[in-house]
Design a protein around this motif. Structure first.
Motif, mmCIF file in Angstrom:
data_model
loop_
_atom_site.group_PDB
_atom_site.id
_atom_site.type_symbol
_atom_site.label_atom_id
_atom_site.label_comp_id
_atom_site.label_asym_id
_atom_site.label_seq_id
_atom_site.Cartn_x
_atom_site.Cartn_y
_atom_site.Cartn_z
ATOM 1 N N GLU A 164 33.470 41.328 36.882
ATOM 2 C CA GLU A 164 33.470 40.522 35.656
ATOM 3 C C GLU A 164 34.814 39.863 35.368
ATOM 4 O O GLU A 164 34.912 39.044 34.443
ATOM 5 C CB GLU A 164 33.063 41.371 34.462
ATOM 6 N N ASN A 165 35.829 40.184 36.147
ATOM 7 C CA ASN A 165 37.158 39.612 35.901
ATOM 8 C C ASN A 165 37.741 38.828 37.068
ATOM 9 O O ASN A 165 38.637 37.998 36.863
ATOM 10 C CB ASN A 165 38.151 40.725 35.534
ATOM 11 N N ILE A 166 37.294 39.096 38.294
ATOM 12 C CA ILE A 166 37.970 38.573 39.489
ATOM 13 C C ILE A 166 37.013 37.740 40.346
ATOM 14 O O ILE A 166 35.866 38.116 40.561
ATOM 15 C CB ILE A 166 38.557 39.729 40.342
ATOM 16 N N ILE A 167 37.532 36.604 40.847
ATOM 17 C CA ILE A 167 36.806 35.762 41.789
ATOM 18 C C ILE A 167 36.784 36.437 43.165
ATOM 19 O O ILE A 167 37.803 36.945 43.645
ATOM 20 C CB ILE A 167 37.494 34.381 41.920
ATOM 21 N N TYR A 220 38.976 34.582 36.122
ATOM 22 C CA TYR A 220 38.164 33.420 35.763
ATOM 23 C C TYR A 220 37.642 33.538 34.343
ATOM 24 O O TYR A 220 37.573 34.633 33.764
ATOM 25 C CB TYR A 220 36.975 33.259 36.727
ATOM 26 N N SER A 221 37.290 32.380 33.791
ATOM 27 C CA SER A 221 36.584 32.291 32.504
ATOM 28 C C SER A 221 35.391 31.379 32.704
ATOM 29 O O SER A 221 35.502 30.316 33.314
ATOM 30 C CB SER A 221 37.482 31.710 31.416
ATOM 31 N N LYS A 222 34.246 31.796 32.169
ATOM 32 C CA LYS A 222 33.037 30.989 32.246
ATOM 33 C C LYS A 222 32.879 30.171 30.962
ATOM 34 O O LYS A 222 32.992 30.706 29.866
ATOM 35 C CB LYS A 222 31.807 31.885 32.429
ATOM 36 N N PHE A 223 32.632 28.866 31.132
ATOM 37 C CA PHE A 223 32.370 27.985 30.004
ATOM 38 C C PHE A 223 31.100 27.192 30.270
ATOM 39 O O PHE A 223 30.881 26.730 31.396
ATOM 40 C CB PHE A 223 33.525 27.001 29.772
ATOM 41 N N ASP A 224 30.273 27.029 29.262
ATOM 42 C CA ASP A 224 29.145 26.107 29.321
ATOM 43 C C ASP A 224 29.655 24.735 28.905
ATOM 44 O O ASP A 224 30.066 24.547 27.752
ATOM 45 C CB ASP A 224 28.021 26.549 28.389
#
Length: 248
Positions: A164-167, A220-224
């Protein structure tokens, strides 16, 4: 102002933004000729003007451009930006093409920068940069990227996640049965530890020559994103007026 107030102000402040705009934009030459890609005309405005409007909305206070191809045209345009009254705008020009990693290193070796946001100079996404930075300050990330979902990732490649935190990694080609894959938006965060490494690297690609290093743990951060575009191809360039219409 007490220590808590100072800390809160730091958390709200956007770090230096570095815009990488040194490339030749080869794929767009049939559409814009010798105009540098960042000055590509979109609905009567240059992409640079739209980018700076977006950065002003993000409350950027300091923006540094890494320039190369046709730098004199970009420098002239920078001098006429209305945002220069509220944003500290400066630039550095590479003597020969250094790639995105080299262009970033050039800036970091000539300025005192402890952390930064890096943006490819052909990209805009409706993300919250302050939220992005705040998340990775809290996580203690050395490096991080913003990812979003798109219907067709063939232009971008896709991103896979370790947790949930790393690519985990990047895939250049996406299988046709993969629905709404996550892709790299070309917007990055680098902390002081990453900056120290990047300053020692003088040439190459951020994606291929830095993120691929074994010692780099990439957050990473997920954005819509309702707005996400890079104008690097004729098809995306033609779509830019529709996608960026709110800035025109």
């Amino acid at each position: 102002m007490n220590a808590a107030d100072v800390e809160n102000n730091f958390k709200k402040k956007l770090p230096t933004v570095v815009v990488l705009a040194g490339g030749q934009g080869t794929r767009l030459k049939s559409e814009i000729g010798t105009v540098p890609k960042i000055l590509a005309p979109i609905g009567g405005k240059s992409f640079l003007s739209i980018l700076m409007m977006w950065l002003k909305e993000q409350e950027a206070v300091r923006v540094i451009f890494s320039l190369g191809y046709q730098a004199e045209q970009v420098i002239s345009a920078l001098s006429m930006l209305p945002e220069k009254s509220t944003i500290d705008i400066s630039f550095f020009v590479e003597d020969f093409p250094l790639g995105t990693l080299g262009g970033l290193s050039l800036v970091l070796n000539n300025e005192e920068i402890n952390e930064c946001i890096v943006i490819n100079g052909d990209t805009i996404a409706d993300v919250n940069l302050t939220s992005f930075v705040s998340q990775h300050r809290k996580l203690g990330s050395d490096s991080a990227i913003i990812v979003t979902q798109v219907e067709d990732a063939s232009r971008y490649g896709s991103v896979t996640f370790l947790n949930e935190n790393i690519i985990d990694g990047f895939k250049e080609k996406v299988l046709s049965n993969v629905q709404m894959p996550w892709v790299n938006t070309g917007i990055y965060y680098f902390s002081s530890s990453s900056i120290d490494i990047i300053k020692s690297l003088s040439y190459g690609s951020i994606e291929h020559d830095y993120f691929s290093r074994a010692d780099v743990k990439l957050g990473y951060s997920k954005f819509d994103c309702n707005i996400f575009i890079d104008i690097g191809t004729p098809s995306s360039f033609y779509n830019s007026v529709k996608i960026l219409g709110c800035y025109l």
